[in-house]
Design a protein around this motif. Structure first.
Motif, PDB file in Angstrom:
ATOM      1  N   LYS A 233      11.112   4.436 -11.130  1.00  0.00           N
ATOM      2  CA  LYS A 233      12.346   4.018 -10.468  1.00  0.00           C
ATOM      3  C   LYS A 233      13.574   4.477 -11.240  1.00  0.00           C
ATOM      4  O   LYS A 233      14.616   4.757 -10.661  1.00  0.00           O
ATOM      5  CB  LYS A 233      12.360   2.500 -10.317  1.00  0.00           C
ATOM      6  CG  LYS A 233      11.346   1.974  -9.311  1.00  0.00           C
ATOM      7  CD  LYS A 233      11.392   0.461  -9.209  1.00  0.00           C
ATOM      8  CE  LYS A 233      10.371  -0.048  -8.205  1.00  0.00           C
ATOM      9  NZ  LYS A 233      10.386  -1.527  -8.092  1.00  0.00           N
TER      10      LYS A 233
ATOM     11  N   ASP B 136      -2.755  -5.575  -4.933  1.00  0.00           N
ATOM     12  CA  ASP B 136      -1.479  -6.276  -5.086  1.00  0.00           C
ATOM     13  C   ASP B 136      -1.560  -7.718  -4.586  1.00  0.00           C
ATOM     14  O   ASP B 136      -0.992  -8.630  -5.185  1.00  0.00           O
ATOM     15  CB  ASP B 136      -0.374  -5.540  -4.316  1.00  0.00           C
ATOM     16  CG  ASP B 136       0.099  -4.292  -5.040  1.00  0.00           C
ATOM     17  OD1 ASP B 136      -0.059  -4.221  -6.271  1.00  0.00           O
ATOM     18  OD2 ASP B 136       0.630  -3.381  -4.369  1.00  0.00           O
TER      19      ASP B 136
ATOM     20  N   ARG C 104       1.126   1.263 -11.377  1.00  0.00           N
ATOM     21  CA  ARG C 104       1.870   0.001 -11.410  1.00  0.00           C
ATOM     22  C   ARG C 104       2.589  -0.171 -12.752  1.00  0.00           C
ATOM     23  O   ARG C 104       3.689  -0.703 -12.812  1.00  0.00           O
ATOM     24  CB  ARG C 104       0.930  -1.181 -11.139  1.00  0.00           C
ATOM     25  CG  ARG C 104       0.484  -1.281  -9.683  1.00  0.00           C
ATOM     26  CD  ARG C 104       1.660  -1.582  -8.772  1.00  0.00           C
ATOM     27  NE  ARG C 104       1.287  -1.628  -7.363  1.00  0.00           N
ATOM     28  CZ  ARG C 104       1.544  -0.669  -6.492  1.00  0.00           C
ATOM     29  NH1 ARG C 104       2.157   0.442  -6.894  1.00  0.00           N
ATOM     30  NH2 ARG C 104       1.205  -0.791  -5.228  1.00  0.00           N
TER      31      ARG C 104
ATOM     32  N   LYS D 130       6.474   0.467  -1.843  1.00  0.00           N
ATOM     33  CA  LYS D 130       5.364   0.593  -2.788  1.00  0.00           C
ATOM     34  C   LYS D 130       4.161   1.308  -2.177  1.00  0.00           C
ATOM     35  O   LYS D 130       3.285   1.788  -2.912  1.00  0.00           O
ATOM     36  CB  LYS D 130       4.938  -0.788  -3.278  1.00  0.00           C
ATOM     37  CG  LYS D 130       4.453  -1.715  -2.175  1.00  0.00           C
ATOM     38  CD  LYS D 130       4.118  -3.082  -2.723  1.00  0.00           C
ATOM     39  CE  LYS D 130       3.655  -4.030  -1.612  1.00  0.00           C
ATOM     40  NZ  LYS D 130       3.353  -5.376  -2.142  1.00  0.00           N
ATOM     41  N   HIS D 131       4.104   1.392  -0.854  1.00  0.00           N
ATOM     42  CA  HIS D 131       2.972   2.062  -0.211  1.00  0.00           C
ATOM     43  C   HIS D 131       3.036   3.577  -0.357  1.00  0.00           C
ATOM     44  O   HIS D 131       2.027   4.258  -0.155  1.00  0.00           O
ATOM     45  CB  HIS D 131       2.908   1.684   1.270  1.00  0.00           C
ATOM     46  CG  HIS D 131       2.718   0.218   1.506  1.00  0.00           C
ATOM     47  ND1 HIS D 131       1.569  -0.448   1.131  1.00  0.00           N
ATOM     48  CD2 HIS D 131       3.533  -0.712   2.069  1.00  0.00           C
ATOM     49  CE1 HIS D 131       1.672  -1.731   1.465  1.00  0.00           C
ATOM     50  NE2 HIS D 131       2.845  -1.910   2.014  1.00  0.00           N
TER      51      HIS D 131
ATOM     52  N   SER E  48      11.258   4.006  -4.551  1.00  0.00           N
ATOM     53  CA  SER E  48      11.756   2.800  -5.196  1.00  0.00           C
ATOM     54  C   SER E  48      11.648   1.585  -4.290  1.00  0.00           C
ATOM     55  O   SER E  48      11.497   0.468  -4.761  1.00  0.00           O
ATOM     56  CB  SER E  48      13.222   3.005  -5.610  1.00  0.00           C
ATOM     57  OG  SER E  48      13.353   4.110  -6.465  1.00  0.00           O
TER      58      SER E  48
ATOM     59  N   GLU F 288       5.570   2.260 -12.725  1.00  0.00           N
ATOM     60  CA  GLU F 288       6.476   2.118 -11.588  1.00  0.00           C
ATOM     61  C   GLU F 288       7.921   1.921 -12.040  1.00  0.00           C
ATOM     62  O   GLU F 288       8.852   2.474 -11.447  1.00  0.00           O
ATOM     63  CB  GLU F 288       6.033   0.942 -10.720  1.00  0.00           C
ATOM     64  CG  GLU F 288       6.574   1.000  -9.315  1.00  0.00           C
ATOM     65  CD  GLU F 288       5.873   0.023  -8.393  1.00  0.00           C
ATOM     66  OE1 GLU F 288       6.123   0.073  -7.190  1.00  0.00           O
ATOM     67  OE2 GLU F 288       5.077  -0.799  -8.887  1.00  0.00           O
TER      68      GLU F 288
END
Length: 247
Positions: free
Chosen positions: A93, A175, A86, A106-107, A103, A89
């Motif tokens: 991207k 999340d 996270r 999220k899974h 991008s 992340e």
């Protein structure tokens, strides 16, 4: 016969994960890096578990003790992997194309991380067993079960797939602060791991049947948290049937 058993058990345990890797990860270098990183985190959890087992001398011969703490450390390092991904992340991207799934979905990170956990755990669980399967001799002599290698391979497969689905569920739960889903991940992991203790008494069916039932439930839950619905599942089946009929 021993080589047939070796290749059969190898393909049973690692065939589906290899297909998953080939079709969903192999073409994306970022996913490969995440897979390797998550496998490394699983190794760290094994290292910590081993150190604890080595330090607590009175319980060294109690298999359940090492198993329970191994599960807890694996889930702890799954959480560490979640925090790392996270935080990274934004950087991921920037180094990937704007249109890539990594991008927008999220899974994907959770899936790749879970598969990395599963493959590494499966490799450590089965490599020595497969080495013994090559020979000399075979199982079944002197009262030993001839289902040992098959059960080991089937158990390895269920743990690889479960780790993949647990990754998706755990990341989504963290999340969304969904504690029930986190309880399911840790609880089902503990239950399936403890079921393997029954193998000491050659209770293979009592281990595999509940494990695969939990696998089916976990797969459905992972499908749901990833945004899947019954309607979309039905539509995908209809599309698959239509495409097959056109062929």
């Amino acid at each position: 016969m021993t080589y047939k058993e070796f290749f059969g058990c190898t393909f049973l345990a690692f065939g589906p994960p290899l297909a998953m890797f080939s079709f969903t990860i192999a073409k994306d270098p970022i996913r490969i890096i995440i897979l390797i990183a998550s496998a490394f985190f699983w190794l760290l959890s094994l290292l910590i578990s081993s150190l604890l087992w080595f330090a607590v001398v009175p319980l060294k011969n109690t298999l359940a003790f090492g198993l329970v703490f191994s599960v807890l450390f694996q889930e702890l390092f799954r959480y560490f992997m979640y925090k790392l991904l996270r935080k990274a992340e934004g950087g991921l991207k920037k180094v990937t194309d704007v249109e890539t799934e990594i991008s927008s979905n999220k899974h994907i990170l959770a899936y790749v991380s879970g598969l990395g956990f599963g493959i590494m755990s499966g490799a450590f669980a089965l490599v020595n067993v497969l080495a013994a399967a090559v020979g000399p001799g075979t199982m079944g002599l002197k009262g030993d079960s001839d289902l040992f290698f098959f059960t080991s391979a089937a158990t390895t497969l269920v743990f690889i797939l479960l780790n993949t689905f647990w990754g998706v569920i755990a990341f989504s739960a963290l999340d969304n602060t969904n504690y029930l889903q986190l309880i399911w991940v840790v609880g089902s992991h503990m239950i399936v791991s403890c079921l393997t203790l029954l193998n000491n008494n050659v209770m293979y069916a009592e281990t595999l049947v509940p494990a695969y039932i939990i696998l089916a439930i976990t797969a459905l839950l992972a499908y749901y948290v990833a945004g899947g619905t019954f309607r979309s599942f039905k539509a995908s089946l209809s599309c698959g049937t239509l495409c097959h009929s056109r062929m």
